[in-house]
Design a protein around this motif. Structure first.
Motif, PDB file in Angstrom:
ATOM      1  N   VAL A   1      -0.726   1.849   9.536  1.00 23.49           N
ATOM      2  CA  VAL A   1      -2.184   1.826   9.416  1.00 23.49           C
ATOM      3  C   VAL A   1      -2.689   0.423   9.729  1.00 23.49           C
TER       4      VAL A   1
ATOM      5  N   THR B   1      -2.076  -5.079   4.058  1.00 26.74           N
ATOM      6  CA  THR B   1      -1.022  -5.925   3.488  1.00 26.74           C
ATOM      7  C   THR B   1      -1.003  -7.285   4.181  1.00 26.74           C
TER       8      THR B   1
ATOM      9  N   THR C   1       6.347  -4.120   2.845  1.00 29.96           N
ATOM     10  CA  THR C   1       5.794  -3.317   3.935  1.00 29.96           C
ATOM     11  C   THR C   1       6.887  -2.893   4.899  1.00 29.96           C
TER      12      THR C   1
ATOM     13  N   GLY D   1       5.724  -3.782   8.428  1.00 25.73           N
ATOM     14  CA  GLY D   1       5.334  -5.185   8.614  1.00 25.73           C
ATOM     15  C   GLY D   1       4.042  -5.326   9.393  1.00 25.73           C
TER      16      GLY D   1
ATOM     17  N   THR E   1       0.994  -3.306   8.450  1.00 24.12           N
ATOM     18  CA  THR E   1      -0.138  -2.701   7.744  1.00 24.12           C
ATOM     19  C   THR E   1      -1.258  -3.729   7.562  1.00 24.12           C
TER      20      THR E   1
ATOM     21  N   CYS F   1       0.840  -1.202   0.000  1.00 24.05           N
ATOM     22  CA  CYS F   1       0.000   0.000   0.000  1.00 24.05           C
ATOM     23  C   CYS F   1       0.875   1.252   0.000  1.00 24.05           C
ATOM     24  N   GLY F   2       0.307   2.336  -0.484  1.00 24.76           N
ATOM     25  CA  GLY F   2       0.937   3.651  -0.373  1.00 24.76           C
ATOM     26  C   GLY F   2       2.313   3.698  -1.014  1.00 24.76           C
ATOM     27  N   THR F   3       3.256   4.269  -0.284  1.00 25.13           N
ATOM     28  CA  THR F   3       4.622   4.389  -0.800  1.00 25.13           C
ATOM     29  C   THR F   3       5.221   3.011  -1.072  1.00 25.13           C
TER      30      THR F   3
ATOM     31  N   LEU G   1       2.477  11.573  -4.302  1.00 20.35           N
ATOM     32  CA  LEU G   1       1.973  11.160  -2.983  1.00 20.35           C
ATOM     33  C   LEU G   1       2.705  11.926  -1.879  1.00 20.35           C
ATOM     34  N   LYS G   2       4.024  11.964  -1.988  1.00 15.71           N
ATOM     35  CA  LYS G   2       4.806  12.660  -0.963  1.00 15.71           C
ATOM     36  C   LYS G   2       4.400  14.123  -0.912  1.00 15.71           C
TER      37      LYS G   2
HETATM   38  O1  M6R Z   1       4.424   0.109   6.683  1.00 13.27           O
HETATM   39  P1  M6R Z   1       3.980   0.021   5.242  1.00 13.27           P
HETATM   40  O2  M6R Z   1       5.123   0.147   4.290  1.00 13.27           O
HETATM   41  O3  M6R Z   1       3.177  -1.216   4.965  1.00 13.27           O
HETATM   42  O4  M6R Z   1       3.024   1.258   5.030  1.00 13.27           O
HETATM   43  C1  M6R Z   1       2.247   1.392   3.867  1.00 13.27           C
HETATM   44  C2  M6R Z   1       1.755   2.819   3.720  1.00 13.27           C
HETATM   45  O5  M6R Z   1       0.855   3.148   4.739  1.00 13.27           O
HETATM   46  C3  M6R Z   1       2.920   3.816   3.732  1.00 13.27           C
HETATM   47  O6  M6R Z   1       3.857   3.490   2.751  1.00 13.27           O
HETATM   48  C4  M6R Z   1       2.441   5.250   3.505  1.00 13.27           C
HETATM   49  O7  M6R Z   1       1.861   5.389   2.241  1.00 13.27           O
HETATM   50  C5  M6R Z   1       3.612   6.206   3.677  1.00 13.27           C
HETATM   51  N1  M6R Z   1       3.916   6.428   5.067  1.00 13.27           N
HETATM   52  C6  M6R Z   1       3.411   7.515   2.967  1.00 13.27           C
HETATM   53  O8  M6R Z   1       4.571   8.283   3.027  1.00 13.27           O
END
Ligand code: M6R
Length: 360
Positions: free
Chosen positions: A357, A110, A102, A105, A107, A56-58, A238-239
């Protein structure tokens, strides 16, 4: 603590040379063109026919970067949003390798996709920063990126380290599938070994603060790129939105003319990422925005043709396409940081967001 830096984010951006050195330590041997991932059971890739990366996300942007690197190494692979996995995952079987990317680890999205892949009998690997995390315990195998703690909510150094580890994994899987190392390993590994130095050089005098100042009053910010540069464009946007609260979008360069061009005005700077993947086309796409009045900021090496065309330039060292995107991404991290700082945002803890998250 933050040491000499005003924010953890800036500190962590500057830690990237060290983070990458740690990620590569003992894992690459450029002289003998070898990669050794001792964290993994040597049998892990024996039967792999295709790869799914979930994140997810980054981390999803790192997964996209990694998936393209895998495809370029001749391995069938797709990056998938973990939160879409339960409704839209392609079929898996015991020849499918599922890689959960992740940082934390932990999320929830995920982990839920990882559990589904485990239940379906896929081989699972996690690429994570946290030893002992749930993903590390539940995946069949874990590869640790060794980036050190990341405190800023905005992921920076972990993106770079994840993308590099996925590039290495791709080379390992390709070697296993084809019985010999991929042809470009001989040029990739020496360049990878110099990444920490290239990043050090970039960080000494990036010029990103001046670019942030020049465009800080804009209405919207667009990021475009092709191939690996596309995932960097998505991550750049996103950033930017996450820490400046300004509107930003990332597009594949070629998509601009299929709709988003309608949004382009003199008030919407376009950051164009050049990674050496059909740069001529990306330059044309950027020029189409420029014709409509948008200032173009070229992220590319000095001496690149885009420098003459663009309104402004963010310099990156000259290197392989596989690594140019990572250097461009660091420039974009810095632009976001300086823009957020000018706008006086709470950079390390953006509103409404959490570092990890843990709900779906
Ligand atoms: O801990 P994770 O890599 O699984 O987190 C996933 C996303 O919540 C995270 O990459 C988020 O998008 C970033 N903190 C944004 O900068």
């Amino acid at each position: 603590g933050k040491g000499e830096y005003d924010h953890f984010m800036l500190k962590e951006i500057h830690e990237q040379p060290t983070a990458l050195t740690q990620a590569l330590e003992g894992r690459i041997d450029p002289e003998n063109e070898r990669i050794a991932l001792s964290d993994l059971d040597p049998e892990t890739f024996t039967d792999v026919e295709s790869v799914q990366l979930i994140a997810c996300g980054t981390s999803y942007h790192a997964a996209l970067y990694g998936s393209l690197a895998l495809n370029q190494a001749g391995i069938q692979s797709t990056a998938l949003l973990a939160n879409e996995y339960s409704v839209s995952a392609p079929p898996t079987d015991d020849d499918t390798l599922v890689i959960a990317v992740t940082q934390s680890g932990e999320t929830a999205d995920t982990l839920s996709a990882l559990r589904q892949a485990n239940a379906e009998g896929a081989t699972t690997v996690t690429v994570t920063n946290v030893v002992g995390s749930t993903a590390a315990r539940e995946a069949d195998e874990a590869v640790f990126i060794r980036a050190g703690p990341e405190i800023g909510v905005a992921a920076t150094k972990t993106f770079s380290s994840q993308a590099v580890m996925l590039t290495l994994l791709g080379q390992c899987i390709a070697a296993e599938q084809h019985g010999e190392p991929p042809a470009d390993l001989g040029s990739l590994l020496p360049e990878l070994a110099t990444m920490p130095d290239m990043l050090d050089d970039l960080l000494v005098d990036s010029g990103a603060d001046l670019i942030a100042e020049q465009y800080a009053d804009s209405q919207s910010y667009f990021f475009i790129g092709r191939g690996l540069g596309f995932s960097v464009a998505l991550e750049g946007a996103l950033k930017f939105k996450e820490i400046t609260y300004e509107h930003a979008e990332g597009f594949a360069s070629g998509e601009l003319k299929h709709g988003p061009l309608a949004l382009v005005t003199p008030d919407t700077p376009v950051f164009a990422v050049f990674t050496g993947e059909e740069d001529e086309k990306t330059l044309k796409n950027a020029e189409e925005a420029q014709t409509r009045g948008a200032p173009v900021v070229a992220v590319c090496p000095d001496g690149h043709r885009a420098v003459d065309v663009a309104d402004a330039h963010l310099e990156i060292p000259e290197t392989e396409p596989a690594l140019a995107g990572l250097l461009a991404n660091v420039q974009l991290q810095l632009v976001s940081y300086y823009a957020a700082d000018l706008l006086d945002r709470p950079i390390d803890k953006p509103r409404n967001l959490a570092k990890s998250v843990t709900v779906e």
